[in-house]
Design a protein around this motif. Structure first.
Motif, PDB file in Angstrom:
ATOM      1  N   GLU A 149     -56.252  34.733  81.466  1.00  0.00           N
ATOM      2  CA  GLU A 149     -55.799  35.425  82.684  1.00  0.00           C
ATOM      3  C   GLU A 149     -54.548  34.755  83.263  1.00  0.00           C
ATOM      4  O   GLU A 149     -53.582  35.402  83.636  1.00  0.00           O
ATOM      5  N   PHE A 150     -54.593  33.413  83.348  1.00  0.00           N
ATOM      6  CA  PHE A 150     -53.459  32.671  83.916  1.00  0.00           C
ATOM      7  C   PHE A 150     -52.517  32.129  82.837  1.00  0.00           C
ATOM      8  O   PHE A 150     -51.521  31.489  83.150  1.00  0.00           O
ATOM      9  N   ASP A 151     -52.879  32.361  81.572  1.00  0.00           N
ATOM     10  CA  ASP A 151     -52.074  31.933  80.438  1.00  0.00           C
ATOM     11  C   ASP A 151     -51.786  30.422  80.502  1.00  0.00           C
ATOM     12  O   ASP A 151     -50.648  29.984  80.317  1.00  0.00           O
TER      13      ASP A 151
ATOM     14  N   PRO B 199     -53.919  26.262  80.262  1.00  0.00           N
ATOM     15  CA  PRO B 199     -55.164  25.483  80.190  1.00  0.00           C
ATOM     16  C   PRO B 199     -55.553  24.964  81.578  1.00  0.00           C
ATOM     17  O   PRO B 199     -54.695  24.798  82.446  1.00  0.00           O
ATOM     18  N   TYR B 200     -56.831  24.677  81.769  1.00  0.00           N
ATOM     19  CA  TYR B 200     -57.314  24.148  83.055  1.00  0.00           C
ATOM     20  C   TYR B 200     -56.851  22.706  83.275  1.00  0.00           C
ATOM     21  O   TYR B 200     -56.845  22.226  84.400  1.00  0.00           O
ATOM     22  N   HIS B 201     -56.515  22.019  82.195  1.00  0.00           N
ATOM     23  CA  HIS B 201     -56.054  20.626  82.281  1.00  0.00           C
ATOM     24  C   HIS B 201     -54.950  20.415  81.261  1.00  0.00           C
ATOM     25  O   HIS B 201     -54.836  21.185  80.305  1.00  0.00           O
TER      26      HIS B 201
ATOM     27  N   GLU C  20     -57.158  12.833  83.079  1.00  0.00           N
ATOM     28  CA  GLU C  20     -56.260  13.381  84.099  1.00  0.00           C
ATOM     29  C   GLU C  20     -56.920  13.366  85.478  1.00  0.00           C
ATOM     30  O   GLU C  20     -56.297  12.957  86.471  1.00  0.00           O
ATOM     31  N   SER C  21     -58.163  13.777  85.564  1.00  0.00           N
ATOM     32  CA  SER C  21     -58.874  13.763  86.856  1.00  0.00           C
ATOM     33  C   SER C  21     -58.913  12.363  87.431  1.00  0.00           C
ATOM     34  O   SER C  21     -58.631  12.144  88.611  1.00  0.00           O
ATOM     35  N   LEU C  22     -59.269  11.420  86.568  1.00  0.00           N
ATOM     36  CA  LEU C  22     -59.402  10.040  87.052  1.00  0.00           C
ATOM     37  C   LEU C  22     -58.059   9.450  87.450  1.00  0.00           C
ATOM     38  O   LEU C  22     -57.908   8.864  88.519  1.00  0.00           O
TER      39      LEU C  22
ATOM     40  N   CYS D 213     -58.531  23.771  92.863  1.00  0.00           N
ATOM     41  CA  CYS D 213     -59.741  24.564  93.071  1.00  0.00           C
ATOM     42  C   CYS D 213     -60.817  24.006  92.120  1.00  0.00           C
ATOM     43  O   CYS D 213     -60.501  23.233  91.240  1.00  0.00           O
ATOM     44  N   PHE D 214     -62.053  24.437  92.264  1.00  0.00           N
ATOM     45  CA  PHE D 214     -63.159  23.776  91.574  1.00  0.00           C
ATOM     46  C   PHE D 214     -63.074  23.896  90.050  1.00  0.00           C
ATOM     47  O   PHE D 214     -63.265  22.914  89.340  1.00  0.00           O
ATOM     48  N   GLY D 215     -62.800  25.090  89.532  1.00  0.00           N
ATOM     49  CA  GLY D 215     -62.683  25.277  88.075  1.00  0.00           C
ATOM     50  C   GLY D 215     -63.905  24.740  87.351  1.00  0.00           C
ATOM     51  O   GLY D 215     -65.046  25.136  87.625  1.00  0.00           O
ATOM     52  N   LEU D 216     -63.681  23.809  86.445  1.00  0.00           N
ATOM     53  CA  LEU D 216     -64.783  23.177  85.712  1.00  0.00           C
ATOM     54  C   LEU D 216     -65.393  22.025  86.508  1.00  0.00           C
ATOM     55  O   LEU D 216     -66.339  21.382  86.036  1.00  0.00           O
ATOM     56  N   GLY D 217     -64.832  21.725  87.636  1.00  0.00           N
ATOM     57  CA  GLY D 217     -65.409  20.695  88.511  1.00  0.00           C
ATOM     58  C   GLY D 217     -65.056  19.276  88.118  1.00  0.00           C
ATOM     59  O   GLY D 217     -65.623  18.313  88.647  1.00  0.00           O
ATOM     60  N   TYR D 218     -64.111  19.095  87.200  1.00  0.00           N
ATOM     61  CA  TYR D 218     -63.823  17.741  86.714  1.00  0.00           C
ATOM     62  C   TYR D 218     -63.446  16.785  87.852  1.00  0.00           C
ATOM     63  O   TYR D 218     -63.882  15.637  87.862  1.00  0.00           O
TER      64      TYR D 218
ATOM     65  N   GLY E 288     -64.559  32.375  96.871  1.00  0.00           N
ATOM     66  CA  GLY E 288     -63.574  33.346  97.341  1.00  0.00           C
ATOM     67  C   GLY E 288     -62.163  32.808  97.198  1.00  0.00           C
ATOM     68  O   GLY E 288     -61.941  31.746  96.603  1.00  0.00           O
ATOM     69  N   ASP E 289     -61.215  33.523  97.767  1.00  0.00           N
ATOM     70  CA  ASP E 289     -59.794  33.180  97.661  1.00  0.00           C
ATOM     71  C   ASP E 289     -59.486  31.957  98.530  1.00  0.00           C
ATOM     72  O   ASP E 289     -59.751  31.973  99.739  1.00  0.00           O
ATOM     73  N   ALA E 290     -58.904  30.949  97.924  1.00  0.00           N
ATOM     74  CA  ALA E 290     -58.571  29.713  98.653  1.00  0.00           C
ATOM     75  C   ALA E 290     -57.653  29.999  99.845  1.00  0.00           C
ATOM     76  O   ALA E 290     -57.714  29.292 100.859  1.00  0.00           O
TER      77      ALA E 290
HETATM   78  C1  LIG Z   1     -56.377  24.525  86.949  1.00  0.00           C
HETATM   79  S1  LIG Z   1     -57.916  25.223  87.326  1.00  0.00           S
HETATM   80  C2  LIG Z   1     -58.712  23.959  88.279  1.00  0.00           C
HETATM   81  C3  LIG Z   1     -59.263  22.836  87.428  1.00  0.00           C
HETATM   82  C4  LIG Z   1     -60.272  22.020  88.171  1.00  0.00           C
HETATM   83  N1  LIG Z   1     -59.679  21.238  89.219  1.00  0.00           N
HETATM   84  C5  LIG Z   1     -61.031  21.134  87.218  1.00  0.00           C
HETATM   85  O1  LIG Z   1     -60.925  19.918  87.331  1.00  0.00           O
HETATM   86  O2  LIG Z   1     -61.742  21.660  86.355  1.00  0.00           O
HETATM   87  C6  LIG Z   1     -57.527  26.366  88.615  1.00  0.00           C
HETATM   88  C7  LIG Z   1     -58.716  27.083  89.200  1.00  0.00           C
HETATM   89  O3  LIG Z   1     -58.253  27.816  90.325  1.00  0.00           O
HETATM   90  C8  LIG Z   1     -58.996  29.009  90.434  1.00  0.00           C
HETATM   91  N2  LIG Z   1     -58.197  29.884  91.300  1.00  0.00           N
HETATM   92  C9  LIG Z   1     -56.976  30.424  91.027  1.00  0.00           C
HETATM   93  N3  LIG Z   1     -56.504  31.082  92.108  1.00  0.00           N
HETATM   94  C10 LIG Z   1     -57.449  30.958  93.075  1.00  0.00           C
HETATM   95  C11 LIG Z   1     -57.527  31.418  94.419  1.00  0.00           C
HETATM   96  N4  LIG Z   1     -56.552  32.126  94.971  1.00  0.00           N
HETATM   97  N5  LIG Z   1     -58.635  31.103  95.132  1.00  0.00           N
HETATM   98  C12 LIG Z   1     -59.651  30.383  94.571  1.00  0.00           C
HETATM   99  N6  LIG Z   1     -59.625  29.926  93.302  1.00  0.00           N
HETATM  100  C13 LIG Z   1     -58.538  30.204  92.568  1.00  0.00           C
HETATM  101  C14 LIG Z   1     -59.171  29.455  89.003  1.00  0.00           C
HETATM  102  O4  LIG Z   1     -60.269  30.335  88.878  1.00  0.00           O
HETATM  103  C15 LIG Z   1     -59.382  28.113  88.300  1.00  0.00           C
HETATM  104  O5  LIG Z   1     -60.749  27.823  88.197  1.00  0.00           O
END
Ligand SMILES: C[S@@+](CC[C@H](N)C(=O)[O-])C[C@H]1O[C@@H](n2cnc3c(N)ncnc32)[C@H](O)[C@@H]1O
Length: 255
Positions: free
Chosen positions: A26-28, A30-32, A41-43, A66-71, A141-143
């Motif tokens: 969707e965002f083309d 990677p999450y990290h 990277e998180s650490l 945002c939370f994503g995978l929660g790393y 929801g939307d940040a």
């Molecule tokens: C790069 S990832 C985050 C990786 C996360 N910090 C981790 O450590 O796993 C970005 C996240 O932002 C979320 N996201 C993108 N736009 C958003 C929005 N407007 N509101 C809430 N979440 C959003 C995506 O669904 C995705 O999970």
């Protein structure tokens, strides 16, 4: 085991540090950084600089964007355990992909997170976890909508959205203004982005800008509401503006 059919828009990717992340179609992106590695990277870009600056705090309120995978959240708990810290931590984390969060109890996290299994399970099921030391809340929801509703004053912000190219609305001056409104006089923000437009947006909201260098890692940014002495390399944004007069912060109206 990871179930591909549950996440058709995402692909599992093994990072160079041996931890798994996802690639978002969707965002083309990677999450990290697969080169730096999800856990590493998180650490290195978020948790260590934050706890380096905020050491000796009894209680920290963290905004994890945002939370994503929660790393970033899980690496925070891992770091606290590793260092036997007593810090009480309240983490607020916006995320609009409910399906992803609810699937995390089936994700193959690194073994460093094994002790977190009950917490990851609770978050997957309830989007919430609380014990005597930790409180973790997913703001579903939307940040852009959830952050202005936050009542807490934040100590640390992990700004870890997808890149400005692919998710620009989470990097604008207006978005940073919402963060500044819930910041304290010494709030710090960590981010992998070193873009001039991002740094300008933070600077225009009262943050001082610093370069953070870690081993085996591309440098990143630490921003702080208070001048930091002796930690990081200070970036003089007034000088940057003189040297790069066409640089502008990202603005909502442009997207
Ligand atoms: C790069 S990832 C985050 C990786 C996360 N910090 C981790 O450590 O796993 C970005 C996240 O932002 C979320 N996201 C993108 N736009 C958003 C929005 N407007 N509101 C809430 N979440 C959003 C995506 O669904 C995705 O999970």
């Amino acid at each position: 085991m990871y179930n591909k059919t549950l996440r058709p828009q995402k692909e599992l990717v093994l990072c160079e540090d041996g931890s798994n992340t996802l690639f978002s179609k969707e965002f083309d992106e990677p999450y990290h950084s697969t080169k730096d590695g999800a856990l590493h990277e998180s650490l290195e870009k978020h948790v260590k600089p934050a706890f380096g600056i905020k050491q000796n705090h009894e209680k920290l309120t963290i905004l994890d964007i945002c939370f994503g995978l929660g790393y970033n959240t899980f690496a925070t708990l891992y770091y606290i355990k590793l260092n036997n810290l007593k810090t009480k931590v309240h983490i607020l984390s916006p995320e609009f992909d409910e399906g992803l969060v609810r699937s995390l109890n089936t994700f193959s996290f690194p073994t460093e997170f094994d002790f977190l299994e009950p917490i990851i399970d609770a978050i997957s099921k309830n989007l919430f976890y609380e014990d005597e030391q930790f409180k973790i809340e997913i703001l579903l929801g939307d940040a852009r909508e959830s952050i202005p509703k936050i009542k807490e004053q934040i100590d640390v912000i992990y700004q870890d959205a997808f890149s400005p190219t692919h998710n620009p609305l989470l990097w604008t001056k207006e978005f940073f203004s919402d963060m500044a409104k819930i910041s304290k006089t010494d709030t710090i923000l960590t981010t992998y982005s070193t873009a001039a437009s991002v740094r300008l947006g933070l600077y225009e909201n009262g943050f001082y800008i610093f370069i953070h260098r870690a081993e085996l890692m591309r440098y990143s940014t630490v921003a702080s509401m208070k001048m930091l002495e002796g930690y990081f390399e200070y970036v003089d944004m007034e000088l940057k503006k003189v040297r790069n007069p066409t640089a502008r912060s990202f603005r909502d109206k442009n997207f």
